[in-house]
Structures are given as C-alpha cells and as structure tokens.
Design an enzyme around this catalytic site. Structure first.
Site, PDB file in Angstrom:
ATOM      1  CG  ASP A  57      -3.470  -3.232   7.356  1.00 61.01           C
ATOM      2  OD1 ASP A  57      -4.501  -3.928   7.446  1.00 61.01           O
ATOM      3  OD2 ASP A  57      -2.984  -2.879   6.266  1.00 61.01           O
ATOM      4  CB  SER A 103      -4.710   0.014  -1.138  1.00 62.45           C
ATOM      5  OG  SER A 103      -5.545   0.280  -0.038  1.00 62.45           O
ATOM      6  CG  HIS A 153      -4.834  -2.864   3.211  1.00 61.86           C
ATOM      7  ND1 HIS A 153      -3.885  -2.200   3.944  1.00 61.86           N
ATOM      8  CD2 HIS A 153      -5.156  -2.049   2.172  1.00 61.86           C
ATOM      9  CE1 HIS A 153      -3.628  -1.031   3.369  1.00 61.86           C
ATOM     10  NE2 HIS A 153      -4.386  -0.918   2.299  1.00 61.86           N
TER      11      HIS A 153
END
Length: 282
Positions: A258, A51, A261
């Site tokens: 979070d 990601s 990321h």
C-alpha cells in the site's frame, strides 16, 4: 493512517470517573506470568501516534492480519501491556488490539522494542517492560492537542500505568502522515509537536520525560490522492526544539504494497532502532 479515522472529533473529553479511580486500578493490576508468579512493570513506555505506531505489519492485504509473529515479537513474561480495560497483561501481537479502534491491526514497533531493550546489557537487571498502546490510525497531530479525545485517553492510560511500581521511562511517538495532506498542517507541525510535548510533561508531572520521535517515511492517502507535503512535515519534525527529545528516522525502511505502512520486518527494525535510541540515554 485510515482516512475515516482522520475525521475524529477533537473535542474535550471529560473522564472524571477514570481520573478518580486510576490510582486504585493501578494499585490493583497484576499479571499472572508463567509459573504463576505475579509481576508488574518496572519500566513503562507510552506508544502513541497513528497507524504505523498502531502496527499494520502483515495487515495491509485482505482487510485482516496474516497472524505472522516474528521471534522478535514473541510474548514474554517480562513484557506486559496495559489492556483497553486498564489492566496489565502479558503483551502479544497485535499489541494495539482493542486500542486502535475501528482498524485492522498487526505488528508494530512496540514488541521488538521491548525485546531489544531487555536483551541489552544496559537494561536494568530484572526489568519488566510495560507497554502502553495509545495510537489511533489516521489522526493528525491536531487530534492529539491537549483536551482532545486522543490526548485525554493517552494521559489517562499513562497515569494508570505510572501509578504503580513502574516508572514512565519514555514516550515513543510515530505520527505525521495525516499532516501531509494540507500545507498549513505541515507548516504548523513543529509548533504543534512542541506544544504536545510540553503539555504531556506537565500533565504527567514529568518535566524531563524522554520523547523519541520517529521521522515519517510516507504520506497519507485521501481518496485516490496521496498527501504531497511529506518532505515539509519531515523538515518540521527535524525542527522540533524541546529538551530531551531524540529523533529516529523511518525513511528507507521497507514498505507494504500500500506504499503507506511499514512491513512486519520494517517494524522489527524500527523497534530495534527505538531501543538503541533509548539505551543511548542510560
């Protein structure tokens, strides 16, 4: 690094139709740049991993992307992307839209990488950068071994991209967070990465393909627990021993709320770091 994506099946993917026609597709793909001129890439870069390569800059709150595009990520007629339908088009954020399936995508390192490269005096005059997004959130490196869905999709897209006027210049790889969940996966990382690089080079018939590996900065979450083998994966990443591989460390770059990321500005900085690593090889 979405947990749902980490369970993707690592089954062989048979792509006879795509593999048979990729040369025809590559020969046919052109993109209308500003002013109606047709352009095709001269330097092609594969973007693969999970990601943070797919890009979550500005896309970690409210299950949507905030739409903020820094100047370093603005569209340019000299920066193209290979679309999900295998056609060259003017690249724009989110670069992995339609590729990083099932996830909300935002800013990643690909666009700032291209901008930094094109601004460099070392970049070949008149170069057009072709970006080939292939990343998929939540995937451990085992899901990128030869014969798996992720691997075969990446190789197919790379073959299409490299069959026209463009030369595949490097593979940019940012992955490993999913391998922080289990000690056995963390310990196996270096060997799996070395096998991955050897297989990609063989299947693309590019024995000296440059690979730029990003050292991960975060661990993946599974439920309410975060992977505890971050340091071990990072140690394994630094232990990878294959020729023509460069290492860029993401540790210390700003993280989103979070704590998994990279932020948009961190992705811009990472893109410049990747460009510097590539330019140093010219």
């Amino acid at each position: 690094m979405e947990p749902a994506a980490a369970t993707m099946l690592s089954r062989p993917r048979v792509l006879p139709i795509l593999l048979a026609v990729f040369a025809l597709l590559a020969a046919a793909v052109t993109v209308g740049a500003r002013g109606g001129a047709e352009r095709a890439p001269t330097l092609v870069f594969i973007l693969a991993g999970q990601s943070n390569m797919g890009g979550r800059g500005g896309a970690t709150v409210g299950n949507r992307w905030d739409g903020v595009v820094p100047p370093e990520c603005a569209p340019s007629p000299r920066t193209l992307r290979l679309s999900p339908s295998l056609r060259w088009e003017e690249a724009r954020e989110p670069l992995h839209a339609g590729v990083d399936a099932g996830n909300v995508v935002g800013v990643g390192p690909g666009m700032p990488f291209a901008h930094a490269l094109l601004r460099s005096p070392a970049c070949p005059r008149g170069a057009v950068v072709g970006l080939v997004p292939c990343a998929q959130g939540g995937t451990p490196i085992a899901n990128w071994s030869r014969g798996t869905e992720m691997y075969e999709r990446m190789v197919t897209r790379a073959r299409v991209a490299g069959a026209g006027t463009g030369r595949i210049a490097a593979l940019l790889w940012f992955q490993g967070e999913a391998d922080t969940l289990r000690r056995e996966d963390a310990l196996a990382y270096a060997g799996r990465m070395e096998a991955f690089v050897r297989d990609v080079r063989r299947d693309l018939a590019l024995p000296n393909l440059l690979v730029i590996q990003v050292g991960i900065a975060t661990a993946q979450w599974q439920g309410n627990k975060q992977g505890k083998w971050l340091d071990l994966v990072r140690k394994q990443q630094r232990a990878v021993r294959v020729p023509n591989l460069k290492y860029v460390d993401a540790m210390g770059l700003p993280l989103a709320n979070d704590i998994t990321h990279l932020t948009t500005q961190a992705q811009v900085r990472l893109g410049k770091m990747l460009a510097d690593a590539y330019i140093a090889t010219l």
